[in-house]
Design a protein around this motif. Structure first.
Motif, PDB file in Angstrom:
ATOM      1  N   PRO A  42      13.664 -40.926  38.561  1.00  0.00           N
ATOM      2  CA  PRO A  42      15.006 -40.615  38.037  1.00  0.00           C
ATOM      3  C   PRO A  42      15.641 -39.393  38.714  1.00  0.00           C
ATOM      4  O   PRO A  42      16.838 -39.393  38.996  1.00  0.00           O
ATOM      5  CB  PRO A  42      14.773 -40.352  36.550  1.00  0.00           C
ATOM      6  N   VAL A  43      14.840 -38.394  38.977  1.00  0.00           N
ATOM      7  CA  VAL A  43      15.367 -37.193  39.628  1.00  0.00           C
ATOM      8  C   VAL A  43      15.689 -37.503  41.088  1.00  0.00           C
ATOM      9  O   VAL A  43      16.710 -37.078  41.614  1.00  0.00           O
ATOM     10  CB  VAL A  43      14.356 -36.029  39.522  1.00  0.00           C
ATOM     11  N   ARG A  44      14.809 -38.246  41.751  1.00  0.00           N
ATOM     12  CA  ARG A  44      15.029 -38.599  43.149  1.00  0.00           C
ATOM     13  C   ARG A  44      16.293 -39.433  43.306  1.00  0.00           C
ATOM     14  O   ARG A  44      17.041 -39.277  44.275  1.00  0.00           O
ATOM     15  CB  ARG A  44      13.812 -39.353  43.698  1.00  0.00           C
ATOM     16  N   ALA A  45      16.581 -40.309  42.346  1.00  0.00           N
ATOM     17  CA  ALA A  45      17.782 -41.134  42.416  1.00  0.00           C
ATOM     18  C   ALA A  45      19.049 -40.284  42.355  1.00  0.00           C
ATOM     19  O   ALA A  45      20.055 -40.622  42.967  1.00  0.00           O
ATOM     20  CB  ALA A  45      17.779 -42.153  41.282  1.00  0.00           C
ATOM     21  N   VAL A  46      18.983 -39.169  41.647  1.00  0.00           N
ATOM     22  CA  VAL A  46      20.143 -38.288  41.546  1.00  0.00           C
ATOM     23  C   VAL A  46      20.270 -37.400  42.782  1.00  0.00           C
ATOM     24  O   VAL A  46      21.364 -37.187  43.289  1.00  0.00           O
ATOM     25  CB  VAL A  46      20.042 -37.418  40.268  1.00  0.00           C
ATOM     26  N   LEU A  47      19.141 -36.892  43.278  1.00  0.00           N
ATOM     27  CA  LEU A  47      19.177 -35.902  44.352  1.00  0.00           C
ATOM     28  C   LEU A  47      19.267 -36.497  45.755  1.00  0.00           C
ATOM     29  O   LEU A  47      19.840 -35.873  46.643  1.00  0.00           O
ATOM     30  CB  LEU A  47      17.933 -35.014  44.276  1.00  0.00           C
ATOM     31  N   GLU A  49      20.590 -39.146  48.349  1.00  0.00           N
ATOM     32  CA  GLU A  49      21.665 -40.110  48.533  1.00  0.00           C
ATOM     33  C   GLU A  49      21.149 -41.413  49.165  1.00  0.00           C
ATOM     34  O   GLU A  49      21.640 -42.493  48.864  1.00  0.00           O
ATOM     35  CB  GLU A  49      22.759 -39.507  49.416  1.00  0.00           C
ATOM     36  N   ASP A  51      18.352 -43.040  48.683  1.00  0.00           N
ATOM     37  CA  ASP A  51      17.807 -43.939  47.665  1.00  0.00           C
ATOM     38  C   ASP A  51      18.928 -44.676  46.940  1.00  0.00           C
ATOM     39  O   ASP A  51      18.801 -45.854  46.606  1.00  0.00           O
ATOM     40  CB  ASP A  51      16.966 -43.177  46.645  1.00  0.00           C
ATOM     41  N   ARG A  52      20.031 -44.011  46.683  1.00  0.00           N
ATOM     42  CA  ARG A  52      21.147 -44.663  45.999  1.00  0.00           C
ATOM     43  C   ARG A  52      21.821 -45.687  46.896  1.00  0.00           C
ATOM     44  O   ARG A  52      22.214 -46.767  46.446  1.00  0.00           O
ATOM     45  CB  ARG A  52      22.171 -43.621  45.559  1.00  0.00           C
TER      46      ARG A  52
END
Length: 60
Positions: A42-47, A49, A51-52
């Protein structure tokens, strides 16, 4: 005169050395905390780009 200069220089040098050591420790702690945070999806998805935008491969 030179002994006073040496004493003042040693005091300043010790203060600067202490500051450098503290800065290195803080940088190491921040780097470790950042790497630890990137382990959680979840943190990696926010930080991160990438991965998104590209998604995550299901094959390791």
């Amino acid at each position: 005169m030179t002994s006073q200069y040496n004493e003042k220089f040693q005091r300043v040098a010790k203060r600067i050395e202490k500051g450098i050591i503290i800065a290195i420790a803080v940088c190491f702690i921040l780097l470790t905390a950042g790497e630890w945070l990137l382990e959680y999806a979840p943190v990696r998805a926010v930080l991160v780009e990438t991965d998104r935008l590209e998604g995550v491969s299901r094959v390791p």
